[in-house]
Design a protein around this motif. Structure first.
Motif, PDB file in Angstrom:
ATOM      1  N   ARG A  52      31.519  11.694  14.836  1.00  0.00           N
ATOM      2  CA  ARG A  52      32.353  10.768  15.574  1.00  0.00           C
ATOM      3  C   ARG A  52      31.785   9.264  15.676  1.00  0.00           C
ATOM      4  O   ARG A  52      32.674   8.376  15.491  1.00  0.00           O
ATOM      5  CB  ARG A  52      32.487  11.189  17.067  1.00  0.00           C
ATOM      6  N   ARG A  60      35.305   0.420  12.964  1.00  0.00           N
ATOM      7  CA  ARG A  60      34.877  -1.091  13.365  1.00  0.00           C
ATOM      8  C   ARG A  60      34.700  -1.743  11.843  1.00  0.00           C
ATOM      9  O   ARG A  60      34.804  -3.185  11.804  1.00  0.00           O
ATOM     10  CB  ARG A  60      33.492  -1.132  14.039  1.00  0.00           C
ATOM     11  N   SER A  96      42.534   3.597  12.709  1.00  0.00           N
ATOM     12  CA  SER A  96      42.952   4.946  12.818  1.00  0.00           C
ATOM     13  C   SER A  96      42.059   5.580  11.695  1.00  0.00           C
ATOM     14  O   SER A  96      41.640   5.086  10.659  1.00  0.00           O
ATOM     15  CB  SER A  96      44.582   5.279  12.301  1.00  0.00           C
ATOM     16  N   GLU A 158      52.461   8.572  17.237  1.00  0.00           N
ATOM     17  CA  GLU A 158      51.005   7.887  17.349  1.00  0.00           C
ATOM     18  C   GLU A 158      50.930   6.564  17.233  1.00  0.00           C
ATOM     19  O   GLU A 158      50.475   5.684  18.044  1.00  0.00           O
ATOM     20  CB  GLU A 158      49.937   8.734  16.568  1.00  0.00           C
TER      21      GLU A 158
HETATM   22  C1  LIG Z   1      44.937   7.243  21.386  1.00  0.00           C
HETATM   23  C2  LIG Z   1      45.420   8.460  20.376  1.00  0.00           C
HETATM   24  C3  LIG Z   1      47.069   7.897  19.863  1.00  0.00           C
HETATM   25  C4  LIG Z   1      44.801   8.489  19.063  1.00  0.00           C
HETATM   26  O1  LIG Z   1      45.207   8.945  17.913  1.00  0.00           O
HETATM   27  P1  LIG Z   1      44.396   9.951  17.155  1.00  0.00           P
HETATM   28  O2  LIG Z   1      45.285  10.349  16.033  1.00  0.00           O
HETATM   29  O3  LIG Z   1      43.781  10.991  18.090  1.00  0.00           O
HETATM   30  O4  LIG Z   1      43.182   9.349  16.396  1.00  0.00           O
HETATM   31  P2  LIG Z   1      43.203   8.201  15.378  1.00  0.00           P
HETATM   32  O5  LIG Z   1      42.093   8.012  14.393  1.00  0.00           O
HETATM   33  O6  LIG Z   1      44.488   7.755  14.475  1.00  0.00           O
HETATM   34  O7  LIG Z   1      43.016   6.852  16.379  1.00  0.00           O
HETATM   35  C5  LIG Z   1      42.048   6.795  17.165  1.00  0.00           C
HETATM   36  C6  LIG Z   1      41.671   5.308  17.357  1.00  0.00           C
HETATM   37  O8  LIG Z   1      42.974   4.588  18.131  1.00  0.00           O
HETATM   38  C7  LIG Z   1      42.391   3.777  18.866  1.00  0.00           C
HETATM   39  N1  LIG Z   1      42.791   3.901  20.390  1.00  0.00           N
HETATM   40  C8  LIG Z   1      42.351   4.792  21.163  1.00  0.00           C
HETATM   41  N2  LIG Z   1      42.985   4.777  22.491  1.00  0.00           N
HETATM   42  C9  LIG Z   1      44.143   3.856  22.168  1.00  0.00           C
HETATM   43  C10 LIG Z   1      45.118   3.646  22.957  1.00  0.00           C
HETATM   44  N3  LIG Z   1      45.237   3.956  24.287  1.00  0.00           N
HETATM   45  N4  LIG Z   1      45.727   2.473  22.593  1.00  0.00           N
HETATM   46  C11 LIG Z   1      45.987   2.093  21.135  1.00  0.00           C
HETATM   47  N5  LIG Z   1      44.824   2.454  20.559  1.00  0.00           N
HETATM   48  C12 LIG Z   1      43.900   3.281  20.687  1.00  0.00           C
HETATM   49  C13 LIG Z   1      40.874   3.474  18.781  1.00  0.00           C
HETATM   50  O9  LIG Z   1      40.765   2.266  18.022  1.00  0.00           O
HETATM   51  C14 LIG Z   1      40.549   4.821  17.942  1.00  0.00           C
HETATM   52  O10 LIG Z   1      39.452   4.783  17.290  1.00  0.00           O
HETATM   53  P3  LIG Z   1      37.854   4.461  17.651  1.00  0.00           P
HETATM   54  O11 LIG Z   1      37.681   5.203  18.946  1.00  0.00           O
HETATM   55  O12 LIG Z   1      37.266   4.814  16.735  1.00  0.00           O
HETATM   56  O13 LIG Z   1      38.049   2.859  17.896  1.00  0.00           O
HETATM   57  C15 LIG Z   1      45.759   9.893  20.650  1.00  0.00           C
HETATM   58  O14 LIG Z   1      44.525  10.572  20.908  1.00  0.00           O
HETATM   59  C16 LIG Z   1      46.484   9.856  21.921  1.00  0.00           C
HETATM   60  O15 LIG Z   1      45.790   9.780  23.146  1.00  0.00           O
HETATM   61  N6  LIG Z   1      47.621   9.981  22.024  1.00  0.00           N
HETATM   62  C17 LIG Z   1      48.315  10.017  23.576  1.00  0.00           C
HETATM   63  C18 LIG Z   1      49.717  10.802  23.253  1.00  0.00           C
HETATM   64  C19 LIG Z   1      50.627  10.298  22.153  1.00  0.00           C
HETATM   65  O16 LIG Z   1      50.202  10.017  21.169  1.00  0.00           O
HETATM   66  N7  LIG Z   1      51.923  10.302  22.461  1.00  0.00           N
HETATM   67  C20 LIG Z   1      52.876   9.987  21.547  1.00  0.00           C
HETATM   68  C21 LIG Z   1      54.054   9.814  22.360  1.00  0.00           C
HETATM   69  S1  LIG Z   1      55.257   8.908  21.446  1.00  0.00           S
END
Ligand SMILES: CC(C)(COP(=O)(O)OP(=O)(O)OC[C@H]1O[C@@H](n2cnc3c(N)ncnc32)[C@H](O)[C@@H]1OP(=O)(O)O)[C@@H](O)C(=O)NCCC(=O)NCCS
Length: 225
Positions: A52, A60, A96, A158
């Motif tokens: 991770r 970054r 992402s 997402e």
């Molecule tokens: C935050 C979230 C969107 C991340 O998506 P993921 O597919 O697990 O992972 P990804 O690799 O695509 O994205 C991760 C990156 O998103 C970014 N991120 C994390 N939380 C975030 C937030 N609240 N807002 C914007 N960006 C965010 C970060 O940059 C992270 O990477 P990093 O920690 O290395 O910097 C997801 O884990 C989540 O919590 N989703 C909430 C529920 C949701 O998506 N609902 C959709 C309803 S429409």
């Protein structure tokens, strides 16, 4: 130029012209050629498992490459308490990861009020999460796009969430958002029981490349061209 500087090509039209982006694949070597994390970034990375932490570092790196394309310096991008990246003042962006891939896109806040990105493997979403992600009848509308419709919906929602979170601070369930196909991507409608959420200015795009499905969602800044 750093040997890690070249961006893999993105599907045409995935992002607006105001955006700069960088898509990269981890070479898997001991030294991937990414400049070291800034101290403020290391703070978050120290508590992460090695895989991770490497993914975080990769993201970054992509973000700094994208900032450089906008003519901005390689500023630290700490992780906020909400885990979203803290972008420099006047900048909006998104990161992402999927497997060995990472992508980041940035834009000036005067051009885009919000920006979200997501990449996923271009393969079928496990059946047991379909009902969580897709509203009744929603997936059928995305048939014939060359990617499993449920995977598309997962990724697009997402992206939408990442775009909206910094603007609203509002958690959204997948079932609260309904997507419809639009040229090159999607439009969105809030259909939950919570306070109304106007999504008519949100623009969604979908693309496929490198074995990935890539989605983006953005909201043009008020008054921007
Ligand atoms: C935050 C979230 C969107 C991340 O998506 P993921 O597919 O697990 O992972 P990804 O690799 O695509 O994205 C991760 C990156 O998103 C970014 N991120 C994390 N939380 C975030 C937030 N609240 N807002 C914007 N960006 C965010 C970060 O940059 C992270 O990477 P990093 O920690 O290395 O910097 C997801 O884990 C989540 O919590 N989703 C909430 C529920 C949701 O998506 N609902 C959709 C309803 S429409």
């Amino acid at each position: 130029m750093s040997r890690a500087a070249a961006s893999h090509p993105l599907p045409g039209g995935l992002l607006p012209a105001a955006c700069a982006a960088h898509l990269s694949q981890d070479p898997g070597s001991d030294d991937p050629g990414w400049p070291a994390l800034a101290p403020a970034e290391l703070e978050a990375s120290r508590s992460m498992r090695p895989r991770r932490a490497r993914e975080f570092h990769h993201g970054r790196h992509c973000a700094r490459q994208a900032l450089a394309r906008l003519g901005l310096p390689a500023l630290p991008l700490p992780q906020g308490e909400d885990r979203a990246p803290c972008w420099p003042a006047g900048v909006t962006g998104s990161i992402s990861h999927s497997g060995s891939w990472a992508i980041a896109a940035v834009a000036l806040a005067r051009d885009l009020a919000g920006l979200g990105l997501d990449i996923e493997p271009d393969d079928p979403l496990p059946l047991d999460v379909h009902a969580l992600v897709c509203r009744p009848g929603e997936a059928r509308r995305f048939d014939g796009m060359g990617t499993d419709p449920a995977r598309l919906l997962f990724s697009a929602k997402e992206s939408l969430y990442k775009c909206l979170w910094p603007l609203t601070g509002r958690f959204l369930e997948f079932s609260e958002i309904e997507l419809s196909p639009a040229p090159g991507g999607f439009t969105a409608r809030y259909c939950g029981q919570g306070a109304p959420l106007k999504l008519d200015r949100l623009i969604g795009r979908i693309g496929q490349a490198h074995g990935l499905v890539l989605t983006a969602a953005w909201i043009p800044a008020a008054g921007s061209g």
